[in-house]
Design an enzyme around this catalytic site. Structure first.
Site, PDB file in Angstrom:
ATOM      1  N   LYS A   1       2.737  -4.974  -6.228  1.00 43.50           N
ATOM      2  CA  LYS A   1       4.193  -5.176  -6.279  1.00 43.50           C
ATOM      3  C   LYS A   1       4.599  -6.364  -5.407  1.00 43.50           C
ATOM      4  O   LYS A   1       5.439  -7.177  -5.810  1.00 43.50           O
ATOM      5  CB  LYS A   1       4.922  -3.904  -5.840  1.00 43.50           C
ATOM      6  CG  LYS A   1       4.793  -2.777  -6.846  1.00 43.50           C
ATOM      7  CD  LYS A   1       5.426  -1.497  -6.322  1.00 43.50           C
ATOM      8  CE  LYS A   1       5.183  -0.352  -7.282  1.00 43.50           C
ATOM      9  NZ  LYS A   1       5.675   0.922  -6.762  1.00 43.50           N
TER      10      LYS A   1
ATOM     11  N   ASN B   1       1.177   0.557 -10.053  1.00 38.80           N
ATOM     12  CA  ASN B   1       1.827   1.323  -8.990  1.00 38.80           C
ATOM     13  C   ASN B   1       1.327   0.972  -7.590  1.00 38.80           C
ATOM     14  O   ASN B   1       1.740   1.578  -6.612  1.00 38.80           O
ATOM     15  CB  ASN B   1       1.661   2.823  -9.245  1.00 38.80           C
ATOM     16  CG  ASN B   1       0.215   3.258  -9.224  1.00 38.80           C
ATOM     17  OD1 ASN B   1      -0.693   2.434  -9.292  1.00 38.80           O
ATOM     18  ND2 ASN B   1      -0.007   4.555  -9.144  1.00 38.80           N
ATOM     19  N   CYS B   2       0.470  -0.026  -7.473  1.00 41.34           N
ATOM     20  CA  CYS B   2      -0.082  -0.450  -6.188  1.00 41.34           C
ATOM     21  C   CYS B   2       0.959  -1.276  -5.425  1.00 41.34           C
ATOM     22  O   CYS B   2       1.516  -2.238  -5.958  1.00 41.34           O
ATOM     23  CB  CYS B   2      -1.354  -1.268  -6.442  1.00 41.34           C
ATOM     24  SG  CYS B   2      -2.029  -2.060  -4.975  1.00 41.34           S
ATOM     25  N   ASP B   3       1.206  -0.915  -4.177  1.00 45.16           N
ATOM     26  CA  ASP B   3       2.197  -1.630  -3.371  1.00 45.16           C
ATOM     27  C   ASP B   3       1.832  -3.097  -3.175  1.00 45.16           C
ATOM     28  O   ASP B   3       2.705  -3.963  -3.169  1.00 45.16           O
ATOM     29  CB  ASP B   3       2.368  -0.961  -2.003  1.00 45.16           C
ATOM     30  CG  ASP B   3       3.092   0.382  -2.098  1.00 45.16           C
ATOM     31  OD1 ASP B   3       3.805   0.608  -3.098  1.00 45.16           O
ATOM     32  OD2 ASP B   3       2.937   1.199  -1.174  1.00 45.16           O
TER      33      ASP B   3
END
Length: 116
Positions: free
Chosen positions: A14, A9-11
């Site tokens: 991504k 879930n880390c930007d």
């Protein structure tokens, strides 16, 4: 084979995953919470880096929530790595291992220079 270590879930993860797909580079994603990681793996990372301290994310929420005493523990390798194991979000992300080079953090210029 490229292995990308981080949190799903880390930007920043991504962005790195998107960059790798965009450049058609095969990689394996290692989700450090789900798949786990060991002190030995972190020690291997530290040994391969010019400065092991880049593994500690001092800009994130986890670091800011730490007491001064906890932050002090992160000053030595022997104390910092167990802190990262206890608090996976303390590890700077992503960590990318292509077998030859270990990259910590996401920088498109460095990815291009190293991976293309």
């Amino acid at each position: 084979m490229i292995i990308l270590y981080g949190l799903a879930n880390c930007d920043t993860i991504k962005k790195a995953r998107h960059w790798l797909k965009e450049h058609k580079l095969d990689y394996q994603f290692h989700e450090i919470r789900r798949d786990g990681f060991s002190l030995e793996l972190l020690q291997q990372f530290a040994a391969r880096l010019e400065d092991w301290q880049v593994l500690v994310n001092r800009k994130g929420v986890t670091w800011r929530k730490f007491s001064p005493e906890q932050q002090q523990r992160a000053k030595t390798l022997e104390m910092a790595l167990p802190l990262i194991i206890e608090n996976p979000t303390l590890m700077r992300r992503p960590v990318l291992d292509n077998g030859d080079t270990l990259l910590v953090g996401y920088d498109t210029k460095i990815y291009e220079k190293t991976l293309l």
